[in-house]
Design a protein around this motif. Structure first.
Motif, short mmCIF file in Angstrom:
data_model
loop_
_atom_site.label_atom_id
_atom_site.label_comp_id
_atom_site.label_asym_id
_atom_site.label_seq_id
_atom_site.Cartn_x
_atom_site.Cartn_y
_atom_site.Cartn_z
N THR A 1 1.08 -1.44 -0.19
CA THR A 1 -0.09 -0.14 0.09
C THR A 1 0.72 1.55 -0.22
O THR A 1 0.31 2.14 -0.59
CB THR A 1 -0.38 -0.14 1.11
OG1 THR A 1 0.03 -0.02 2.05
CG2 THR A 1 -1.72 -1.09 0.88
N ALA A 2 1.91 0.69 0.68
CA ALA A 2 3.01 2.16 0.31
C ALA A 2 4.00 2.32 -0.55
O ALA A 2 4.07 3.39 -1.39
CB ALA A 2 3.84 2.49 1.66
N GLN A 3 4.19 1.19 -1.04
CA GLN A 3 5.10 1.11 -2.35
C GLN A 3 4.18 1.23 -3.66
O GLN A 3 4.66 2.10 -4.78
CB GLN A 3 6.23 -0.25 -2.35
CG GLN A 3 7.17 0.31 -3.21
CD GLN A 3 8.28 1.37 -2.83
OE1 GLN A 3 7.92 1.92 -1.58
NE2 GLN A 3 9.23 1.60 -3.37
N ALA A 4 3.62 -0.11 -4.20
CA ALA A 4 2.62 -0.04 -5.29
C ALA A 4 1.49 -0.54 -4.73
O ALA A 4 0.88 -1.26 -3.79
CB ALA A 4 3.65 -1.04 -6.28
N ASP A 5 0.29 -0.56 -5.46
CA ASP A 5 -1.04 -1.09 -5.41
C ASP A 5 -1.27 -1.93 -6.59
O ASP A 5 -1.02 -1.23 -7.69
CB ASP A 5 -2.48 0.94 -5.08
CG ASP A 5 -2.02 1.23 -3.99
OD1 ASP A 5 -2.07 0.33 -3.19
OD2 ASP A 5 -1.79 2.74 -4.10
N VAL A 6 -2.21 -3.17 -6.46
CA VAL A 6 -2.18 -3.87 -7.06
C VAL A 6 -4.23 -3.08 -8.19
O VAL A 6 -4.55 -2.85 -7.51
CB VAL A 6 -2.94 -4.97 -6.60
CG1 VAL A 6 -3.19 -6.10 -7.47
CG2 VAL A 6 -1.94 -5.93 -6.21
N VAL A 7 -3.66 -2.86 -9.00
CA VAL A 7 -4.94 -2.21 -10.10
C VAL A 7 -6.12 -3.43 -10.25
O VAL A 7 -6.57 -3.53 -10.85
CB VAL A 7 -4.68 -0.91 -10.76
CG1 VAL A 7 -4.07 0.24 -10.19
CG2 VAL A 7 -3.75 -1.68 -11.56
N SER A 8 -5.21 -4.88 -11.07
CA SER A 8 -6.08 -5.58 -11.71
C SER A 8 -4.67 -6.57 -11.95
O SER A 8 -3.86 -6.88 -11.43
CB SER A 8 -6.49 -5.32 -13.51
OG SER A 8 -4.92 -4.73 -13.49
N GLY A 9 -5.30 -7.62 -12.07
CA GLY A 9 -4.46 -9.06 -11.62
C GLY A 9 -5.78 -10.18 -12.75
O GLY A 9 -7.33 -10.18 -12.90
N GLY A 10 -5.31 -11.28 -13.18
CA GLY A 10 -5.61 -12.64 -13.65
C GLY A 10 -5.20 -13.27 -13.89
O GLY A 10 -3.73 -13.76 -13.80
N THR A 11 -5.48 -14.44 -14.74
CA THR A 11 -4.88 -15.47 -14.74
C THR A 11 -4.70 -16.64 -16.19
O THR A 11 -5.97 -15.88 -16.98
CB THR A 11 -5.93 -17.26 -14.50
OG1 THR A 11 -5.63 -16.89 -12.70
CG2 THR A 11 -5.70 -18.41 -14.44
N PHE A 12 -3.97 -16.49 -16.63
CA PHE A 12 -3.66 -16.65 -18.51
C PHE A 12 -4.17 -18.77 -18.48
O PHE A 12 -3.86 -19.06 -18.05
CB PHE A 12 -1.98 -17.04 -18.84
CG PHE A 12 -1.07 -15.82 -18.41
CD1 PHE A 12 -1.03 -15.40 -20.09
CD2 PHE A 12 -0.29 -15.27 -17.41
CE1 PHE A 12 -0.21 -13.85 -19.47
CE2 PHE A 12 -0.15 -14.21 -17.56
CZ PHE A 12 0.47 -13.30 -18.31
N THR A 13 -4.82 -18.10 -19.61
CA THR A 13 -4.84 -19.38 -20.80
C THR A 13 -3.72 -19.46 -21.52
O THR A 13 -4.45 -18.28 -22.81
CB THR A 13 -6.54 -19.36 -21.23
OG1 THR A 13 -6.69 -17.82 -21.77
CG2 THR A 13 -6.85 -19.54 -19.47
N GLY A 14 -4.05 -20.17 -22.27
CA GLY A 14 -3.14 -20.86 -23.72
C GLY A 14 -3.83 -19.89 -24.68
O GLY A 14 -4.84 -20.54 -24.73
N SER B 1 -0.07 -10.05 -12.55
CA SER B 1 -1.06 -8.87 -11.35
C SER B 1 -0.24 -7.55 -12.39
O SER B 1 1.13 -7.53 -12.42
CB SER B 1 -0.48 -8.70 -10.49
OG SER B 1 -0.75 -9.86 -9.57
N VAL B 2 -1.16 -6.07 -12.72
CA VAL B 2 -0.35 -5.04 -12.45
C VAL B 2 -0.68 -4.43 -10.97
O VAL B 2 -1.55 -4.20 -10.71
CB VAL B 2 -1.71 -4.68 -13.41
CG1 VAL B 2 -0.87 -3.35 -13.74
CG2 VAL B 2 -1.42 -5.71 -15.01
N PHE B 3 0.96 -3.84 -11.22
CA PHE B 3 0.42 -2.68 -9.74
C PHE B 3 1.07 -0.91 -10.57
O PHE B 3 1.66 -1.41 -12.04
CB PHE B 3 2.23 -2.96 -9.20
CG PHE B 3 1.88 -4.60 -8.38
CD1 PHE B 3 1.70 -4.37 -6.80
CD2 PHE B 3 2.19 -5.32 -8.78
CE1 PHE B 3 1.45 -5.54 -6.54
CE2 PHE B 3 2.20 -7.07 -8.30
CZ PHE B 3 1.51 -6.77 -6.83
N LYS B 4 0.14 -0.06 -9.70
CA LYS B 4 0.68 0.76 -10.08
C LYS B 4 1.47 1.69 -9.24
O LYS B 4 0.97 1.33 -7.66
CB LYS B 4 -0.16 2.08 -10.25
CG LYS B 4 -1.68 2.12 -11.59
CD LYS B 4 -2.46 2.80 -11.91
CE LYS B 4 -2.77 2.82 -12.70
NZ LYS B 4 -4.28 3.82 -13.49
#
Length: 131
Positions: free
Chosen positions: A23-36, A47-50
Motif C-alpha cells: 500500500t505504501a510502495q505499489a497498489d494492485v490495480v488488476s490481475g488475471g490468470t493466463f490461458t493458452g 498482476s498489474v501494479f501502480k
C-alpha cells in the motif's frame, strides 16, 4: 532470453516493490490468470501494479509457465486484440516470477488483458483477462 544484468536489475525492481508494504510502495490495480492460445500451454497468474511514483509494473507470478515458442513478448491488449505499442519486452523466462516495468507511454487503464505474444509469427501464446 535476457542478460544476467537485466535479470538482476529486474529482481531489484521487484524487491523494491515488495520490500515495503504494497500500500505504501505499489497498489494492485488488476490481475488475471493466463490461458493458452495458438496451441500453446500458458498458465499462471499476473498482476498489474501502480507504483507510488506514478509508474506501473506487470508481475508474472511464481506459478507462471509457457511451454515454449520463438520470440515471446509481454504486453497488453484489449477485447481480444494485442496492442503492439504496449510491448514490455522479451519474456525473461519460460516459468516463474518475472517483473516488467511499464513505460510511461503506456497507460495500463487503457487495457483489459495481458498477453504473451509471439512477435515472430504475430500470434498470442497466452492471454490473461484482467479484472
Amino acid at each position: 532470453m535476457t542478460s544476467i544484468l537485466s535479470k538482476i536489475a529486474l529482481a531489484a525492481v521487484f524487491a523494491a516493490a515488495v520490500s515495503a508494504p504494497l500500500t505504501a510502495q505499489a497498489d494492485v490495480v488488476s490481475g488475471g490468470t493466463f490461458t493458452g492460445a495458438s496451441d500453446h500451454i500458458t498458465t499462471g497468474n499476473v498482476s498489474v501494479f501502480k507504483t507510488a511514483d506514478g509508474g506501473a509494473l506487470v508481475i508474472l507470478d511464481s506459478n507462471f509457465s509457457l511451454d515454449g515458442a520463438p520470440d515471446p513478448r509481454v504486453g497488453f491488449g484489449k477485447d481480444g486484440v494485442f496492442a503492439p505499442l504496449s510491448d514490455l519486452g522479451e519474456l525473461q523466462d519460460l516459468g516463474g516470477t518475472q517483473v516488467y516495468k511499464v513505460p510511461a507511454s503506456v497507460n495500463v487503464d487503457d487495457f483489459n488483458e495481458v498477453y504473451i505474444w509471439c512477435l515472430q509469427f504475430g500470434v498470442p501464446l497466452g492471454v490473461a483477462a484482467l479484472s
